[in-house]
Design an enzyme around this catalytic site. Structure first.
Site, PDB file in Angstrom:
ATOM      1  N   ASP A 167       0.852  -1.193   0.000  1.00  0.00           N
ATOM      2  CA  ASP A 167       0.000   0.000   0.000  1.00  0.00           C
ATOM      3  C   ASP A 167       0.883   1.236   0.000  1.00  0.00           C
ATOM      4  O   ASP A 167       2.092   1.164   0.223  1.00  0.00           O
ATOM      5  CB  ASP A 167      -1.004  -0.001   1.173  1.00  0.00           C
ATOM      6  CG  ASP A 167      -0.338  -0.174   2.517  1.00  0.00           C
ATOM      7  OD1 ASP A 167       0.795   0.300   2.690  1.00  0.00           O
ATOM      8  OD2 ASP A 167      -0.955  -0.785   3.403  1.00  0.00           O
ATOM      9  N   LYS A 190      -4.301   0.873  -3.654  1.00  0.00           N
ATOM     10  CA  LYS A 190      -5.671   0.363  -3.487  1.00  0.00           C
ATOM     11  C   LYS A 190      -6.664   1.491  -3.684  1.00  0.00           C
ATOM     12  O   LYS A 190      -6.512   2.545  -3.097  1.00  0.00           O
ATOM     13  CB  LYS A 190      -5.854  -0.163  -2.053  1.00  0.00           C
ATOM     14  CG  LYS A 190      -5.347  -1.545  -1.820  1.00  0.00           C
ATOM     15  CD  LYS A 190      -5.702  -2.017  -0.430  1.00  0.00           C
ATOM     16  CE  LYS A 190      -4.926  -1.309   0.653  1.00  0.00           C
ATOM     17  NZ  LYS A 190      -5.043  -1.903   1.987  1.00  0.00           N
ATOM     18  N   GLY A 222      -4.468 -10.645   6.691  1.00  0.00           N
ATOM     19  CA  GLY A 222      -3.875 -11.169   5.453  1.00  0.00           C
ATOM     20  C   GLY A 222      -4.535 -10.594   4.203  1.00  0.00           C
ATOM     21  O   GLY A 222      -4.087 -10.864   3.089  1.00  0.00           O
TER      22      GLY A 222
HETATM   23  C1  R5P Z   1      -1.208  -1.087   7.581  1.00  0.00           C
HETATM   24  O1  R5P Z   1      -0.943   0.112   7.550  1.00  0.00           O
HETATM   25  C2  R5P Z   1      -0.180  -2.117   7.876  1.00  0.00           C
HETATM   26  O2  R5P Z   1       1.086  -1.741   7.435  1.00  0.00           O
HETATM   27  C3  R5P Z   1      -0.568  -3.450   7.252  1.00  0.00           C
HETATM   28  O3  R5P Z   1      -0.586  -3.304   5.847  1.00  0.00           O
HETATM   29  C4  R5P Z   1      -1.912  -3.904   7.735  1.00  0.00           C
HETATM   30  O4  R5P Z   1      -1.989  -3.852   9.136  1.00  0.00           O
HETATM   31  C5  R5P Z   1      -2.191  -5.324   7.267  1.00  0.00           C
HETATM   32  O5  R5P Z   1      -3.457  -5.671   7.708  1.00  0.00           O
HETATM   33  P1  R5P Z   1      -4.268  -6.889   7.066  1.00  0.00           P
HETATM   34  O6  R5P Z   1      -3.328  -8.083   7.019  1.00  0.00           O
HETATM   35  O7  R5P Z   1      -5.411  -7.086   8.024  1.00  0.00           O
HETATM   36  O8  R5P Z   1      -4.726  -6.477   5.696  1.00  0.00           O
END
Ligand code: R5P
Length: 310
Positions: A167, A190, A222
């Site tokens: 991201d 995204k 994830g």
């Molecule tokens: C968000 O800013 C973090 O760096 C991670 O990308 C995020 O916590 C990942 O979360 P999930 O695995 O629930 O998509």
């Protein structure tokens, strides 16, 4: 020096102790019938340099309270200096107000750790580097990147690697790792085009034919990772792996990752891996015990820890 472990990640604490050639101090952390936490440090720590090893991982509230109560016990036992070694710093994702009447838990937890009596904090890959400034005591925020790079060199052909940030928020971290291995960088952007419609993944960079390595600080549900992996493969990536510092992996994350097209997910042992993680077909755990052990040694000897950042 005295090393004390809470219940959050005893195997990591033992590995740090083994690296330092020093046993963990005897410390009992148990529950009363109503689940209140009771701590008894069962050896003298008066005048000692005490390191309390306790990531504030799931169950976060319990592990955070354990950390605070062990700090309190050490302070009341006249420890000379107390370092909270929290390789994973929970509550860090709430580091600013996303809307009115919302908390900043990263600051609240920093206040709690400081108020309990910690003199220093040692952690790895804080969600945002600025969280160091939430403390008025020294914070050493180590990077897992040197450990990841060693592993990448052992398992991948660096020639064809493209590092990818899953991201826009993670670009700085991903770019730093890309620089270490001389790899190009791509970014997953995204976008939700309309409320209620599924996200569209735009890839910034040409990933065609590359072995993509997603780099992030946290993998929780994830979702971010698996969506990014699918989008990269759709854009012609040869294969997709991921190196992520903290394997929070809540709910059905392990199953989601196992069912995803990810070749492998590499996480560190900053959070104790569950049995599901240990047996997962495409998750591998690398250790930050030596990195932390060396940082503890240098802190105790009042030596610089800067070289551990490279
Ligand atoms: C968000 O800013 C973090 O760096 C991670 O990308 C995020 O916590 C990942 O979360 P999930 O695995 O629930 O998509």
């Amino acid at each position: 020096m005295k090393l004390i472990s809470g219940n959050a990640n005893r195997p990591l604490a033992e590995a740090i102790a083994a690296y330092l050639g020093q046993p963990l101090a005897k410390c009992m952390v148990r529950r009363f019938a109503d689940m209140e936490i009771f701590v008894e440090i069962q050896e003298n720590v008066r005048g000692e340099d005490v390191f309390i090893i306790q990531p504030t991982s799931f169950p976060t509230n319990d592990h955070l309270m354990e950390l605070l109560i062990i700090i309190d016990a050490a302070r009341r036992a006249s420890a000379r200096r107390i370092t909270a070694v929290a390789p994973y710093f929970g509550y860090a994702r709430q580091d600013r107000k996303p809307g009115p009447r919302t908390p900043i838990t990263a600051k609240l937890v920093a206040n709690m750790i400081e108020r309990a009596g910690a003199d220093r904090v040692l952690t790895i890959d804080l969600h945002a580097g600025q969280i160091q400034g939430f403390f008025d005591i020294p914070v050493d925020n180590l990077y897992a990147a040197p450990v990841m790079v060693q592993d990448l060199k052992r398992h991948y052909d660096l020639e064809n690697i493209m590092v990818v940030s899953p991201d826009v928020g993670g670009v700085v971290r991903a770019r730093a790792l890309a620089k270490r291995i001389g790899a190009p960088l791509a970014i997953v952007d995204k976008r939700r085009e309309r409320p209620g419609e599924s996200e569209v993944m735009n890839i910034i960079g040409d990933v065609k034919g590359h072995s993509c390595v997603l780099v992030d600080d946290i993998v929780d549900s994830g979702g971010t990772l698996c969506n990014a992996a699918e989008a990269l493969l759709e854009q012609g990536a040869k294969e997709v792996s991921a190196y992520i510092s903290h394997g929070v992996l809540s709910g059905g994350a392990v199953a989601r990752i196992a069912a995803s097209p990810l070749k492998e997910l590499v996480i560190t042992d900053s959070i104790q891996p569950t049995e599901a993680v240990r047996v997962a077909r495409n998750i591998r755990v690398i250790s930050v015990a030596e990195l932390l052990g060396e940082a503890v040694r240098r802190t105790a000897e009042e030596r610089s820890v800067s070289s551990l950042f490279y």
